[in-house]
Design a protein around this motif. Structure first.
Motif, mmCIF file in Angstrom:
data_model
loop_
_atom_site.group_PDB
_atom_site.id
_atom_site.type_symbol
_atom_site.label_atom_id
_atom_site.label_comp_id
_atom_site.label_asym_id
_atom_site.label_seq_id
_atom_site.Cartn_x
_atom_site.Cartn_y
_atom_site.Cartn_z
ATOM 1 N N ARG A 118 34.401 -1.703 -68.018
ATOM 2 C CA ARG A 118 35.349 -1.923 -69.110
ATOM 3 C C ARG A 118 35.043 -3.175 -69.913
ATOM 4 N NH1 ARG A 118 40.647 -2.252 -65.725
ATOM 5 N NH2 ARG A 118 39.222 -3.647 -64.624
ATOM 6 N N LEU A 119 34.136 -4.037 -69.415
ATOM 7 C CA LEU A 119 33.834 -5.305 -70.061
ATOM 8 C C LEU A 119 32.357 -5.407 -70.369
ATOM 9 C CD1 LEU A 119 35.977 -7.624 -67.746
ATOM 10 C CD2 LEU A 119 36.594 -6.786 -70.016
ATOM 11 N N GLU A 120 32.048 -6.251 -71.335
ATOM 12 C CA GLU A 120 30.668 -6.543 -71.680
ATOM 13 C C GLU A 120 30.591 -8.000 -72.113
ATOM 14 O OE1 GLU A 120 30.875 -4.918 -76.299
ATOM 15 O OE2 GLU A 120 29.745 -3.826 -74.781
ATOM 16 N N PRO A 121 29.405 -8.621 -72.072
ATOM 17 C CA PRO A 121 29.293 -10.034 -72.426
ATOM 18 C C PRO A 121 29.766 -10.305 -73.838
ATOM 19 C CG PRO A 121 27.305 -9.263 -71.341
ATOM 20 C CD PRO A 121 28.139 -8.056 -71.615
ATOM 21 N N ALA A 177 34.481 -17.592 -84.266
ATOM 22 C CA ALA A 177 34.441 -16.757 -83.061
ATOM 23 C C ALA A 177 35.784 -16.761 -82.351
ATOM 24 C CB ALA A 177 33.347 -17.254 -82.125
ATOM 25 N N ASP A 178 36.424 -17.939 -82.257
ATOM 26 C CA ASP A 178 37.729 -17.996 -81.598
ATOM 27 C C ASP A 178 38.776 -17.227 -82.383
ATOM 28 O OD1 ASP A 178 36.650 -19.493 -79.598
ATOM 29 O OD2 ASP A 178 37.268 -21.423 -80.435
ATOM 30 N N GLU A 179 38.706 -17.309 -83.701
ATOM 31 C CA GLU A 179 39.683 -16.599 -84.519
ATOM 32 C C GLU A 179 39.529 -15.095 -84.377
ATOM 33 O OE1 GLU A 179 41.202 -16.398 -89.185
ATOM 34 O OE2 GLU A 179 39.640 -17.810 -88.565
ATOM 35 N N LEU A 180 38.300 -14.641 -84.246
ATOM 36 C CA LEU A 180 38.044 -13.209 -84.084
ATOM 37 C C LEU A 180 38.171 -12.747 -82.646
ATOM 38 C CD1 LEU A 180 34.956 -12.766 -86.434
ATOM 39 C CD2 LEU A 180 37.349 -12.278 -86.934
ATOM 40 N N GLY A 181 38.403 -13.674 -81.703
ATOM 41 C CA GLY A 181 38.509 -13.295 -80.302
ATOM 42 C C GLY A 181 37.182 -13.049 -79.635
ATOM 43 N N PRO A 185 34.045 -15.258 -72.534
ATOM 44 C CA PRO A 185 32.839 -14.873 -71.780
ATOM 45 C C PRO A 185 32.569 -13.380 -71.821
ATOM 46 C CG PRO A 185 34.187 -16.388 -70.493
ATOM 47 C CD PRO A 185 35.002 -16.005 -71.686
ATOM 48 N N ARG A 186 33.619 -12.573 -71.724
ATOM 49 C CA ARG A 186 33.450 -11.128 -71.763
ATOM 50 C C ARG A 186 34.531 -10.523 -72.642
ATOM 51 N NH1 ARG A 186 32.842 -8.734 -65.786
ATOM 52 N NH2 ARG A 186 34.562 -10.183 -65.355
ATOM 53 N N VAL A 187 34.207 -9.432 -73.272
ATOM 54 C CA VAL A 187 35.137 -8.717 -74.126
ATOM 55 C C VAL A 187 35.142 -7.252 -73.713
ATOM 56 C CG1 VAL A 187 34.839 -10.305 -76.070
ATOM 57 C CG2 VAL A 187 33.341 -8.318 -75.852
ATOM 58 N N LEU A 188 36.076 -6.504 -74.279
ATOM 59 C CA LEU A 188 36.166 -5.088 -73.965
ATOM 60 C C LEU A 188 34.932 -4.347 -74.459
ATOM 61 C CD1 LEU A 188 39.848 -3.944 -74.646
ATOM 62 C CD2 LEU A 188 38.600 -3.796 -72.501
ATOM 63 N N GLY A 192 35.804 0.500 -72.289
ATOM 64 C CA GLY A 192 37.120 -0.075 -72.053
ATOM 65 C C GLY A 192 38.094 0.228 -73.172
ATOM 66 N N LEU A 193 37.621 0.203 -74.418
ATOM 67 C CA LEU A 193 38.483 0.542 -75.549
ATOM 68 C C LEU A 193 38.941 1.995 -75.481
ATOM 69 C CD1 LEU A 193 36.648 -1.258 -78.494
ATOM 70 C CD2 LEU A 193 38.902 -1.814 -77.579
ATOM 71 N N HIS A 194 38.015 2.899 -75.172
ATOM 72 C CA HIS A 194 38.370 4.321 -75.101
ATOM 73 C C HIS A 194 39.327 4.583 -73.939
ATOM 74 C CE1 HIS A 194 35.716 6.348 -78.125
ATOM 75 N NE2 HIS A 194 35.151 5.151 -78.084
ATOM 76 N N ALA A 195 39.108 3.917 -72.804
ATOM 77 C CA ALA A 195 40.004 4.122 -71.658
ATOM 78 C C ALA A 195 41.418 3.642 -71.973
ATOM 79 C CB ALA A 195 39.451 3.388 -70.432
ATOM 80 N N ALA A 196 41.535 2.476 -72.629
ATOM 81 C CA ALA A 196 42.852 1.970 -72.999
ATOM 82 C C ALA A 196 43.521 2.887 -74.022
ATOM 83 C CB ALA A 196 42.725 0.553 -73.551
#
Length: 307
Positions: A118-121, A177-181, A185-188, A192-196
């Motif tokens: 569900r996560l990637e770097p 980068a912080d504003e865009l989230g 370290p890892r993001v969806l 993970g997006l499709h599962a949610a």
């Protein structure tokens, strides 16, 4: 190779096997002798019924043996084993697979595997620092960013603004980068997006009974708070405190009776103004005249006498 025919002396040692089973079991829980199974040459296992509550179908297995050319049978082991129709516990499942939504409570920790699909770097590399130098918190960053981060944290020099150092490239990149989230370290991942999205669609989607009976969809509701990113195209957050999905992520195709435009509250009716009919004149009471008769009291300029 096992022998199909049990050894005679070992097969006849039922009393020895029962005594061993009764020593290992609770009093009165060893039942009838079920079978004698040959485990090998001069090795036999005696099976006894287990009457202990909670162990339906289990059997006490006592293994006896004797040496070659010996006539004395010795005890090998005693153990409680499940039978063909034994009541068994379900197969053990790792806690990570047993966990269900809502199981976590205050103080519980849920570790995430390093290879969680569900996560990637994130944009600055993985947590192992393979894509760059390690940051202050141990999170890997892109090559060359560590040096720029040191320059960003430099102390402000006293003096006029003209002598202050220029804003570093690290500062602008990190801010965006912080504003865009993306500074995590890892993001969806896409998985993970499709599962949610599948979970949210099932809970608050257009196929639910509430949405089927709704007068309109959430896409046109004023209480919908849109999400950010790619999920904005299909989901939002309900902000109607009286709705069934308040505070939940809902599909744009979802709907309920609390839609902002489903029914406009009518204004309270105003009472009709009073009606005054000036065409009707009430009769005046009669008053006695001087001649003994009666005279009707009239309005201004009018007087009628009666004899």
């Amino acid at each position: 190779m096992r022998s199909r025919t049990p050894d005679r002396l070992c097969a006849e040692a039922v009393d020895l096997a029962r005594t061993a089973a009764e020593e290992a079991a609770a009093p009165g829980t060893v039942g009838e002798h079920v079978d004698a199974v040959a485990d090998g040459d001069r090795v036999v296992t005696h099976l006894f019924e287990c009457k202990e509550p909670g162990y339906r179908g289990w059997r006490w297995a006592v293994t006896v043996a004797r040496a070659s050319r010996a006539k004395h049978v010795t005890l090998d082991e005693s153990v409680l084993l499940p039978g063909p129709d034994a009541l068994l516990a379900p197969e053990w499942v790792p806690w990570s697979e047993r966990l269900r939504p809502g199981d976590m409570g205050p103080g519980d920790l849920l570790p995430t595997e390093a290879e969680d699909l569900r996560l990637e770097p994130g944009i600055f590399g993985g947590a192992d620092g393979a894509d760059g130098a390690g940051g202050a918190d141990g999170v890997g960053v892109a090559p060359g960013v560590a040096e720029l981060a040191d320059a960003e944290d430099a102390d402000v020099e006293p003096g006029s603004p003209a002598v202050q150092p220029d804003t570093t490239a690290r500062g602008s990149i990190a801010a965006v980068a912080d504003e865009l989230g993306l500074g995590r370290p890892r993001v969806l991942s896409r998985y993970g997006l499709h599962a949610a999205a599948d979970r949210w669609e099932e809970a608050y989607g257009p196929k639910t009974a509430m949405a089927q009976a709704a007068p309109a969809n959430c896409v046109s509701c004023g209480f919908l708070v849109p999400l950010a990113g790619s999920l904005r195209q299909a989901f939002g957050i309900c902000a109607n405190e009286f709705g069934p999905a308040d505070g939940h992520v809902v599909s744009l195709g979802y709907g309920c009776g609390g839609h902002s435009e489903a029914a406009i509250m009518p204004r309270p009716p105003r009472p009709a103004p009073p009606v005054i009919d000036e065409t009707v004149v009430d009769p005046l009471p009669l008053r006695p005249d001087r001649a003994g008769g009666s005279v009707e009291e009239s309005g201004p300029g009018e007087e009628f006498g009666h004899s």
